[in-house]
Write an enzyme that holds these catalytic residues in place. Structure first.
Site, PDB file in Angstrom:
ATOM      1  N   THR A  84      37.381  -8.677   0.727  1.00  0.00           N
ATOM      2  CA  THR A  84      37.849  -7.306   0.548  1.00  0.00           C
ATOM      3  C   THR A  84      38.007  -6.608   1.891  1.00  0.00           C
ATOM      4  OG1 THR A  84      35.588  -6.457   0.450  1.00  0.00           O
ATOM      5  CG2 THR A  84      36.580  -7.116  -1.643  1.00  0.00           C
ATOM      6  N   THR A 114      36.155  -6.866   5.478  1.00  0.00           N
ATOM      7  CA  THR A 114      35.764  -8.277   5.551  1.00  0.00           C
ATOM      8  C   THR A 114      37.005  -9.151   5.659  1.00  0.00           C
ATOM      9  OG1 THR A 114      33.846  -7.783   4.155  1.00  0.00           O
ATOM     10  CG2 THR A 114      34.427 -10.091   4.420  1.00  0.00           C
ATOM     11  N   ASP A 131      26.784   2.465  -2.686  1.00  0.00           N
ATOM     12  CA  ASP A 131      27.657   1.368  -3.103  1.00  0.00           C
ATOM     13  C   ASP A 131      27.639   1.247  -4.631  1.00  0.00           C
ATOM     14  OD1 ASP A 131      29.143  -1.003  -3.233  1.00  0.00           O
ATOM     15  OD2 ASP A 131      28.233  -1.774  -1.395  1.00  0.00           O
ATOM     16  N   LYS A 150     -12.930   3.148  11.750  1.00  0.00           N
ATOM     17  CA  LYS A 150     -13.412   1.810  11.425  1.00  0.00           C
ATOM     18  C   LYS A 150     -13.418   1.680   9.900  1.00  0.00           C
ATOM     19  CE  LYS A 150     -15.206  -2.030  13.255  1.00  0.00           C
ATOM     20  NZ  LYS A 150     -16.489  -1.928  13.959  1.00  0.00           N
ATOM     21  N   HIS A 151     -12.757   0.649   9.396  1.00  0.00           N
ATOM     22  CA  HIS A 151     -12.677   0.427   7.948  1.00  0.00           C
ATOM     23  C   HIS A 151     -12.176   1.679   7.219  1.00  0.00           C
ATOM     24  CE1 HIS A 151     -14.386  -3.486   8.440  1.00  0.00           C
ATOM     25  NE2 HIS A 151     -15.499  -3.011   8.962  1.00  0.00           N
ATOM     26  N   GLY A 195     -14.496  -2.398  18.248  1.00  0.00           N
ATOM     27  CA  GLY A 195     -13.522  -3.058  17.395  1.00  0.00           C
ATOM     28  C   GLY A 195     -12.776  -2.108  16.489  1.00  0.00           C
ATOM     29  N   GLU A 216      -9.227  -2.535  18.803  1.00  0.00           N
ATOM     30  CA  GLU A 216      -8.157  -3.292  18.134  1.00  0.00           C
ATOM     31  C   GLU A 216      -6.774  -2.694  18.397  1.00  0.00           C
ATOM     32  OE1 GLU A 216      -8.131  -6.048  16.488  1.00  0.00           O
ATOM     33  OE2 GLU A 216     -10.092  -6.419  15.595  1.00  0.00           O
ATOM     34  N   ASN A 226     -18.262   9.897  -1.371  1.00  0.00           N
ATOM     35  CA  ASN A 226     -18.649  11.265  -1.035  1.00  0.00           C
ATOM     36  C   ASN A 226     -18.731  11.409   0.482  1.00  0.00           C
ATOM     37  OD1 ASN A 226     -19.118  12.538  -3.640  1.00  0.00           O
ATOM     38  ND2 ASN A 226     -20.835  11.124  -3.892  1.00  0.00           N
ATOM     39  N   ARG A 235     -23.980  12.435  -3.157  1.00  0.00           N
ATOM     40  CA  ARG A 235     -23.692  13.282  -1.999  1.00  0.00           C
ATOM     41  C   ARG A 235     -24.923  13.458  -1.116  1.00  0.00           C
ATOM     42  NH1 ARG A 235     -19.278  15.507  -0.877  1.00  0.00           N
ATOM     43  NH2 ARG A 235     -18.517  14.792  -2.896  1.00  0.00           N
ATOM     44  N   ASP A 268     -29.968  19.815  -3.444  1.00  0.00           N
ATOM     45  CA  ASP A 268     -30.650  18.842  -2.590  1.00  0.00           C
ATOM     46  C   ASP A 268     -29.812  18.405  -1.393  1.00  0.00           C
ATOM     47  OD1 ASP A 268     -28.847  17.459  -4.157  1.00  0.00           O
ATOM     48  OD2 ASP A 268     -30.303  16.006  -4.945  1.00  0.00           O
ATOM     49  N   HIS A 297     -10.571   8.476  -2.367  1.00  0.00           N
ATOM     50  CA  HIS A 297     -11.156   7.253  -2.932  1.00  0.00           C
ATOM     51  C   HIS A 297     -10.468   6.002  -2.372  1.00  0.00           C
ATOM     52  CE1 HIS A 297     -12.545  10.191  -6.022  1.00  0.00           C
ATOM     53  NE2 HIS A 297     -13.639   9.466  -5.876  1.00  0.00           N
TER      54      HIS A 297
END
Length: 532
Positions: free
Chosen positions: A38, A41, A129, A283-284, A313, A336, A426, A446, A486, A532
């Site tokens: 086409t 092309t 397209d 870290k993590h 690290g 890292e 927490n 907590r 607490d 989370h």
């Protein structure tokens, strides 16, 4: 020819990306494959001296409407969809003079590239397209007889198999190509749907939701060596960060590196570089030290002091251009990844002395207020939510205790809450003078997070020979309300003088009373930062 093999006698090529096109088409032609193509092309192949038929010649219609209509015709789709061993299909081809198409080579209008930079709405729409996806889906559906190629990276493998198979392609290859083709059109449609979602008032939970991406990097493994993994880049204007970064040096990034680096950069982006230099050490996926300073080097030293053991690290994220002074200090311990908006030549040279250390430059900071979404897989489904774009600087802090915070406490409370937003729940964060001194993350209660953060602050005092815990005179941030007094009492015992938390507990009155009895100032934000 075995039942497994399908001979390629005629190919239709219609590509936007013409990388490798001429060489691929020439190799097909030399194998005796008839070429149909086409527009652009066809011009490229004709100019290369290859024998090629234009689609308009087989449809009997010229390209129309600026090329919007050219392949949407039975002469094309009949050739792609006809089942080779179905007598009725073959009779229909013969009756209408339609030639079978055995190989389809299509890559789509560059919609993703168009929206990856600022563009007019109409320009984006024009790069959607229609004929390409229709042909791809037709060929992929009929993969028992037709091979479909949507990726220039597959050209070499196709030619090799045609050579080995004496002009045929195996069923396994056609099936693999079909799967890739459907994934390509799904990703393409996802990009369009997501882009349009930014231009309409979309409901919070639409009936249909599309997600897609393009492979950015194959990873050696996931969180653990027995898990496979890959990194996919989503379409559109990329949020500055890991996906947009240039890696100047260092080993290939791993799954955990990518995850942690993203967490680090999102955290440091909470700190306005016009106000102060800021450094976050992660870290993590949890901050182990965050600080502001007059310079990046000062901010790094203060962030590192919070928990140098965990920082070993880790990932270091900066909110300003990495300079030589800060680079020299960072490379003194094993790190890292360093991620920053930019870096000076001197800093780049210093980092280069550590060949495995990855240096990522993003060109900018992500906007912490920007809308967007995050998602998580569940068994049989996907959880989708808007990103946490709440920023403490936009919140009205409500004083709920008898004592109001001092100006310094207010500054530290806001600082601590910026960090708490990026600590796994927490979350408890102690901070003093624009630096974290103790962080408790991810505990089931907590009060345990509060005790861990206080212990970290006490350990920090021991490292520098201080007589009192670094939590003495600090403020404390909690990502969610204290369900009981607490946790707050533990913070008071550690030496905190002021508290910032969302409020909203059934026992708020008890917590406020405990704060007043301990002489603490406390403010409510009304915004929770669960992570989370």
């Amino acid at each position: 020819m075995s039942h497994d093999q399908a001979r390629v006698a005629r190919a239709l090529l219609s590509v936007s990306d013409k990388t490798g096109l001429v060489d691929f088409a020439r190799a097909l032609s030399e194998r005796g494959v008839a070429l149909v193509s086409t527009g652009g092309t066809h011009r490229a192949l004709s100019e290369a001296g290859l024998p090629v038929t234009e689609v308009a010649e087989i449809t009997g219609f010229p390209e129309m409407m600026d090329g919007r209509v050219k392949t949407l015709h039975p002469a094309v789709h009949g050739g792609l969809l006809a089942v080779r061993d179905d007598p009725e299909h073959q009779a229909a081809l013969a009756a209408h003079g339609i030639g079978a198409i055995d190989l389809l080579v299509v890559n789509l209008y560059p919609f993703e590239a168009t929206i990856a930079k600022p563009c007019a709405y109409d320009d984006a729409v024009e790069n959607i397209d229609v004929g390409g996806p229709a042909m791809i889906r037709a060929a992929a559906k009929n993969h028992a007889d037709v091979a479909v190629v949507v990726d220039v990276a597959d050209y070499g493998a196709i030619l090799s198999e045609l050579e080995a198979g004496n002009g045929t392609l195996g069923a396994a290859t056609r099936r693999r190509l079909a799967q890739k083709a459907f994934a390509r059109t799904a990703s393409y449609d996802s990009a369009i749907a997501s882009w349009l979602a930014d231009h309409v008032e979309m409901e919070a939970a639409p009936a249909f939701r599309a997600f897609g991406g393009t492979l950015a990097q194959s990873l050696r493994y996931g969180e653990n060596p027995h898990q496979s993994a890959a990194f996919y880049r989503t379409p559109g204007l990329v949020r500055p960060g890991v996906a947009s970064a240039r890696q100047l040096q260092g080993k290939e990034l791993s799954f955990n590196n990518l995850n942690d680096t993203d967490a680090a950069y999102e955290c440091v982006a909470e700190f306005d570089p016009a106000r102060a230099a800021a450094v976050a050490i992660i870290k993590h996926a949890n901050p182990c030290g965050v600080a502001e300073g007059d310079t990046l080097a000062e901010a790094y030293e203060r962030a590192l002091a919070c928990d140098p053991t965990s920082a070993f690290g880790g990932i270091v994220a900066l909110n300003r251009t990495l300079d030589a002074e800060s680079a020299a200090r960072i490379v003194e311990i094993f790190t890292e990844v360093i991620i920053a908006p930019d870096a000076t030549e001197e800093a780049i040279a210093l980092v280069a002395t550590k060949k495995n250390l990855r240096l990522l430059l993003t060109g900018g900071l992500p906007d912490p207020r920007a809308k967007g979404f995050s998602m998580r897989n569940l068994a049989g489904g996907i959880l989708v939510q808007g990103r946490d774009a709440a920023v403490v600087d936009d919140m009205t802090l409500k004083v709920v205790t008898k004592r109001e915070p001092t100006a310094q406490e207010y500054a530290d409370l806001r600082f601590a809450y910026r960090v708490a937003k990026h600590v796994k729940s927490n979350a408890i964060v102690y901070a003093r003078n624009g630096a974290t001194v103790g962080i408790g993350a991810g505990q089931m209660s907590r009060v345990d997070s509060s005790r861990i953060a206080a212990w970290k602050a006490a350990e920090g005092a021991k490292r520098i020979g201080a007589a009192e815990s670094l939590a003495k005179g600090s403020v404390v941030a909690s990502d969610a309300f204290f369900p009981f007094a607490d946790g707050l009492i533990a913070a008071a015992e550690a030496g905190a003088t002021a508290v910032i938390q969302p409020g909203g507990s059934m026992r708020d009155a008890d917590v406020i009373k405990a704060a007043d009895e301990a002489g603490l100032a406390m403010v409510f934000t009304g915004h929770r930062h669960f992570r989370h």
